[in-house]
Design a protein around this motif. Structure first.
Motif, PDB file in Angstrom:
ATOM      1  N   VAL A 384       0.853  -1.192   0.000  1.00 63.79           N
ATOM      2  CA  VAL A 384       0.000   0.000   0.000  1.00 63.79           C
ATOM      3  C   VAL A 384       0.886   1.238   0.000  1.00 63.79           C
ATOM      4  O   VAL A 384       1.749   1.403   0.860  1.00 63.79           O
ATOM      5  N   MET A 385       0.663   2.105  -0.974  1.00 61.67           N
ATOM      6  CA  MET A 385       1.511   3.276  -1.133  1.00 61.67           C
ATOM      7  C   MET A 385       1.294   4.339  -0.049  1.00 61.67           C
ATOM      8  O   MET A 385       2.191   5.109   0.268  1.00 61.67           O
ATOM      9  N   GLN A 394      -7.980  -3.017   3.432  1.00 59.66           N
ATOM     10  CA  GLN A 394      -8.182  -4.330   4.053  1.00 59.66           C
ATOM     11  C   GLN A 394      -9.653  -4.725   4.014  1.00 59.66           C
ATOM     12  O   GLN A 394      -9.996  -5.890   3.733  1.00 59.66           O
ATOM     13  N   GLN A 395     -10.537  -3.766   4.251  1.00 65.68           N
ATOM     14  CA  GLN A 395     -11.966  -4.028   4.205  1.00 65.68           C
ATOM     15  C   GLN A 395     -12.399  -4.433   2.796  1.00 65.68           C
ATOM     16  O   GLN A 395     -13.199  -5.356   2.605  1.00 65.68           O
ATOM     17  N   MET A 396     -11.865  -3.761   1.806  1.00 69.86           N
ATOM     18  CA  MET A 396     -12.209  -4.082   0.422  1.00 69.86           C
ATOM     19  C   MET A 396     -11.698  -5.475   0.047  1.00 69.86           C
ATOM     20  O   MET A 396     -12.394  -6.243  -0.625  1.00 69.86           O
ATOM     21  N   SER A 403      -7.453 -13.185   0.494  1.00 69.10           N
ATOM     22  CA  SER A 403      -6.591 -13.317   1.675  1.00 69.10           C
ATOM     23  C   SER A 403      -5.143 -13.102   1.244  1.00 69.10           C
ATOM     24  O   SER A 403      -4.584 -13.898   0.485  1.00 69.10           O
ATOM     25  N   THR A 404      -4.574 -12.009   1.712  1.00 67.35           N
ATOM     26  CA  THR A 404      -3.209 -11.682   1.325  1.00 67.35           C
ATOM     27  C   THR A 404      -2.569 -10.823   2.411  1.00 67.35           C
ATOM     28  O   THR A 404      -3.268 -10.246   3.244  1.00 67.35           O
ATOM     29  N   LYS A 405      -1.264 -10.723   2.383  1.00 67.03           N
ATOM     30  CA  LYS A 405      -0.546  -9.899   3.352  1.00 67.03           C
ATOM     31  C   LYS A 405      -0.499  -8.464   2.844  1.00 67.03           C
ATOM     32  O   LYS A 405      -0.111  -8.205   1.707  1.00 67.03           O
ATOM     33  N   VAL A 406      -0.914  -7.530   3.707  1.00 66.26           N
ATOM     34  CA  VAL A 406      -0.903  -6.118   3.362  1.00 66.26           C
ATOM     35  C   VAL A 406       0.248  -5.448   4.093  1.00 66.26           C
ATOM     36  O   VAL A 406       0.357  -5.518   5.321  1.00 66.26           O
ATOM     37  N   ILE A 407       1.143  -4.813   3.351  1.00 65.30           N
ATOM     38  CA  ILE A 407       2.265  -4.115   3.954  1.00 65.30           C
ATOM     39  C   ILE A 407       2.310  -2.678   3.432  1.00 65.30           C
ATOM     40  O   ILE A 407       1.776  -2.372   2.369  1.00 65.30           O
TER      41      ILE A 407
END
Length: 409
Positions: A384-385, A394-396, A403-407
């Motif tokens: 995420v920029m 994350q909600q979207m 299901s993925t890792k958000v950094i």
């Protein structure tokens, strides 16, 4: 103080190189270069129809210089001939609930504080008109938006009939558009002759001391302290701290009413009014030139480590066969990939703005995909920029069943 004393105090004199260049803020004839990035696209938000057009897009250099007289930072390699803002310049952020709430809260605050009801409002650099129309809607105001990238009718609102758009760059010829309230959001950082620009605004007001002027820009203090290299790109030729912004407005005939940060401390906002004799009172948020020099030193001594970290991280993910996607196709994405020179390490970029979907990113060549694309692609990680959007992203993703890792950066 002698010419180099501020840099010597900060220990910057050996970390920079002096160049003969006029400071657009104060007119001083020497700047000190501290950061350089070469061959980056001269625009980040022009929407291009083909990949080849995007790959062939013109490039320029970023060479940031610090003025040790006033603390202003500018790209000395900037050339205004590339300032080709047009209707296909797509920087609209109003597809984000987070940003919309910020804009609504800000608009309500300004309407209440300055009694903006049945008034005339001018917005310089209005983009597609979202904020101007919001101000006119909330206070039953009339508006004039000045911006070559304006697209009348883009925003659906009952206030549209009370707003006219002037598809030009702001100049002295627009001095007739004064209004009771003048706002300018995220435009001044795109303009290099900053003092000339603010003086033009002041000239347009004349003797009307009841006109309030509001500007909003990125805060360079955050860029320097947090090493946010993704916020340094070609269109942004001017970088302000609270001190440099306030000093500029006072020197151009304004009194600073308020000065504050917002939107996760990313934005710097100033409220001013024209005066015959500007006050010399310093706002508590203002920082000194010495403090800016200290922040520049921190940036200079730490930025290579951060750049190396991200280069190695993306190389590692590629070697492991990980599917990495960037969320956010705007200027931060362009700066992130081109500064690191790792365009080939990212295969896809997604964005919630439907006017970007199917278009290609200048200088990067990646096609911009809608979030729904990720249901098929199933990325291992989403970078995420802008961290302020993490919760809504994350909600979207959850709503899409991804299901993925958000950094974040």
């Amino acid at each position: 103080m002698n010419q180099l004393s501020r840099l010597e105090v900060a220990g910057l004199d050996h970390l920079t190189r002096p160049v003969d260049h006029v400071c657009p803020n104060c007119g001083h004839h020497q700047l000190f270069v501290f950061y350089e990035v070469y061959n980056v696209p001269v625009h980040s938000c022009l929407m291009l129809s083909t990949q080849q057009e995007a790959l062939d897009f013109p490039c320029g250099d970023i060479i940031l210089g610090l003025c040790d007289r006033c603390g202003f930072i500018t790209n000395i390699a900037f050339n205004s001939k590339w300032s080709a803002y047009a209707p296909n310049y797509e920087d609209q952020q109003s597809f984000s609930p987070t940003f919309n709430q910020f804009s609504l809260d800000l608009a309500n605050r300004l309407v209440e504080k300055y009694d903006l009801h049945n008034k005339n409002i001018v917005e310089i650099g209005c983009s597609k008109g979202d904020f101007l129309l919001l101000l006119c809607e909330l206070g039953n105001n009339r508006g004039v938006g000045i911006d070559p990238s304006a697209v009348p009718g883009r925003v659906n609102t009952e206030a549209a009939e009370r707003v006219i758009f002037v598809p030009h760059y702001y100049s002295e010829q627009h001095a007739k558009y004064v209004g009771d309230f003048i706002c300018c959001r995220h435009t001044l950082e795109h303009i290099q002759p900053t003092a000339e620009f603010v003086k033009t605004v002041r000239f347009s007001i004349g003797d009307r001391t009841d006109t309030t002027v509001f500007f909003e820009i990125p805060d360079a203090t955050r860029i320097l302290q947090h090493l946010t290299f993704e916020d340094i790109y070609y269109e942004h030729c001017s970088y302000f701290t609270p001190g440099t912004l306030a000093r500029l407005f006072r020197s151009c005939g304004f009194e600073v009413i308020d000065l504050y940060r917002a939107y996760g401390q990313q934005y710097l906002l100033i409220e001013t009014q024209p005066v015959a004799i500007p006050s010399t009172q310093v706002h508590p948020l203002e920082n000194s030139v010495e403090q800016t020099a200290e922040a520049v030193k921190h940036f200079v001594t730490q930025i290579d480590q951060k750049l190396t970290h991200w280069q190695q991280y993306l190389e590692k993910m590629q070697a492991q066969g990980k599917r990495i996607v960037i969320w956010g196709s705007g200027s931060k994405c362009v700066a992130f990939l081109t500064t690191l020179n790792t365009i080939d390490k990212i295969q896809y970029v997604v964005d919630i703005n439907p006017h970007r979907h199917g278009k290609f990113i200048p200088g990067v060549g990646k096609e911009i995909m809608p979030p729904e694309f990720l249901q098929e692609y199933q990325p291992d990680q989403v970078i995420v920029m802008n961290p302020i959007y993490c919760q809504e992203i994350q909600q979207m993703l959850d709503n899409l069943g991804i299901s993925t890792k958000v950094i974040t950066l």
